[in-house]
Motif scaffolding. Structure first.
Motif, PDB file in Angstrom:
ATOM      1  N   THR A   6    -137.641  27.773 -21.458  1.00  0.00           N
ATOM      2  CA  THR A   6    -136.586  28.516 -22.133  1.00  0.00           C
ATOM      3  C   THR A   6    -135.245  28.128 -21.534  1.00  0.00           C
ATOM      4  N   VAL A   7    -134.171  28.515 -22.194  1.00  0.00           N
ATOM      5  CA  VAL A   7    -132.851  28.314 -21.609  1.00  0.00           C
ATOM      6  C   VAL A   7    -132.627  29.380 -20.555  1.00  0.00           C
ATOM      7  N   LEU A   8    -131.662  29.129 -19.694  1.00  0.00           N
ATOM      8  CA  LEU A   8    -131.328  30.125 -18.679  1.00  0.00           C
ATOM      9  C   LEU A   8    -130.789  31.378 -19.358  1.00  0.00           C
ATOM     10  N   PRO A   9    -131.065  32.537 -18.792  1.00  0.00           N
ATOM     11  CA  PRO A   9    -130.488  33.768 -19.344  1.00  0.00           C
ATOM     12  C   PRO A   9    -128.964  33.720 -19.299  1.00  0.00           C
ATOM     13  N   GLU A  10    -128.340  34.510 -20.135  1.00  0.00           N
ATOM     14  CA  GLU A  10    -126.877  34.536 -20.180  1.00  0.00           C
ATOM     15  C   GLU A  10    -126.286  35.210 -18.949  1.00  0.00           C
ATOM     16  N   SER A  11    -127.014  36.109 -18.352  1.00  0.00           N
ATOM     17  CA  SER A  11    -126.497  36.884 -17.230  1.00  0.00           C
ATOM     18  C   SER A  11    -127.457  36.817 -16.054  1.00  0.00           C
ATOM     19  N   PRO A  15    -133.820  38.675 -15.868  1.00  0.00           N
ATOM     20  CA  PRO A  15    -134.814  37.910 -15.123  1.00  0.00           C
ATOM     21  C   PRO A  15    -135.101  36.560 -15.771  1.00  0.00           C
ATOM     22  N   LEU A  16    -135.452  35.606 -14.945  1.00  0.00           N
ATOM     23  CA  LEU A  16    -135.908  34.307 -15.415  1.00  0.00           C
ATOM     24  C   LEU A  16    -137.397  34.248 -15.112  1.00  0.00           C
ATOM     25  N   ASP A  17    -138.225  34.213 -16.152  1.00  0.00           N
ATOM     26  CA  ASP A  17    -139.667  34.204 -15.911  1.00  0.00           C
ATOM     27  C   ASP A  17    -140.382  33.073 -16.639  1.00  0.00           C
ATOM     28  N   ASP A  29    -119.658  23.466 -15.310  1.00  0.00           N
ATOM     29  CA  ASP A  29    -118.808  24.515 -15.874  1.00  0.00           C
ATOM     30  C   ASP A  29    -119.386  25.114 -17.148  1.00  0.00           C
ATOM     31  N   SER A  30    -120.634  24.761 -17.477  1.00  0.00           N
ATOM     32  CA  SER A  30    -121.241  25.345 -18.667  1.00  0.00           C
ATOM     33  C   SER A  30    -121.406  26.848 -18.448  1.00  0.00           C
ATOM     34  N   PRO A  31    -121.234  27.639 -19.490  1.00  0.00           N
ATOM     35  CA  PRO A  31    -121.355  29.084 -19.333  1.00  0.00           C
ATOM     36  C   PRO A  31    -122.679  29.517 -18.722  1.00  0.00           C
ATOM     37  N   ARG A  32    -123.771  28.869 -19.101  1.00  0.00           N
ATOM     38  CA  ARG A  32    -125.084  29.262 -18.548  1.00  0.00           C
ATOM     39  C   ARG A  32    -125.149  29.006 -17.047  1.00  0.00           C
ATOM     40  N   GLU A  34    -122.586  28.698 -14.996  1.00  0.00           N
ATOM     41  CA  GLU A  34    -121.637  29.580 -14.319  1.00  0.00           C
ATOM     42  C   GLU A  34    -122.229  30.973 -14.142  1.00  0.00           C
ATOM     43  N   GLU A  35    -122.934  31.456 -15.159  1.00  0.00           N
ATOM     44  CA  GLU A  35    -123.510  32.799 -15.092  1.00  0.00           C
ATOM     45  C   GLU A  35    -124.794  32.850 -14.266  1.00  0.00           C
ATOM     46  N   TYR A  36    -125.652  31.823 -14.385  1.00  0.00           N
ATOM     47  CA  TYR A  36    -126.988  31.927 -13.806  1.00  0.00           C
ATOM     48  C   TYR A  36    -127.295  30.902 -12.723  1.00  0.00           C
ATOM     49  N   GLY A  37    -126.414  29.943 -12.519  1.00  0.00           N
ATOM     50  CA  GLY A  37    -126.699  28.889 -11.547  1.00  0.00           C
ATOM     51  C   GLY A  37    -126.981  29.400 -10.144  1.00  0.00           C
ATOM     52  N   GLY A  38    -126.207  30.374  -9.691  1.00  0.00           N
ATOM     53  CA  GLY A  38    -126.423  30.945  -8.357  1.00  0.00           C
ATOM     54  C   GLY A  38    -127.762  31.662  -8.251  1.00  0.00           C
ATOM     55  N   ALA A  39    -128.141  32.363  -9.312  1.00  0.00           N
ATOM     56  CA  ALA A  39    -129.426  33.067  -9.316  1.00  0.00           C
ATOM     57  C   ALA A  39    -130.580  32.070  -9.274  1.00  0.00           C
ATOM     58  N   LEU A  40    -130.472  30.980 -10.040  1.00  0.00           N
ATOM     59  CA  LEU A  40    -131.522  29.967 -10.011  1.00  0.00           C
ATOM     60  C   LEU A  40    -131.595  29.315  -8.636  1.00  0.00           C
TER      61      LEU A  40
END
Length: 70
Positions: A6-11, A15-17, A29-32, A34-40
């Motif tokens: 799946t694609v990364l969640p927006e926020s 959760p990413l499962d 700098d893609s929105p995904r 920027e929003e989820y890179g740190g969480a991944l």
């Protein structure tokens, strides 16, 4: 199509499962990202996701608890 990808969640609060996550580092700098890179990155650091394959700036992560593809 693979139902385990799946694609990364927006926020980062979502959760990413998915079994797989594909990231293109050429677009930091893609929105995904920027929003989820740190969480991944945090999930990878904890071993929840592991790098399955890397080709240049493209990285495929695989969730540690997912069965190997058939």
């Amino acid at each position: 199509r693979d139902s385990r990808a799946t694609v990364l969640p927006e926020s980062a609060s979502a959760p990413l499962d998915a079994c797989f996550a594909l990231v293109d580092g050429d677009y930091p700098d893609s929105p995904r990202l920027e929003e989820y890179g740190g969480a991944l990155a945090a999930l990878a650091k904890r071993g929840v996701y592991r790098v399955a394959q890397r080709d240049g700036a493209i990285t495929l992560y695989r969730r540690a608890t997912c069965a190997a593809p058939r």
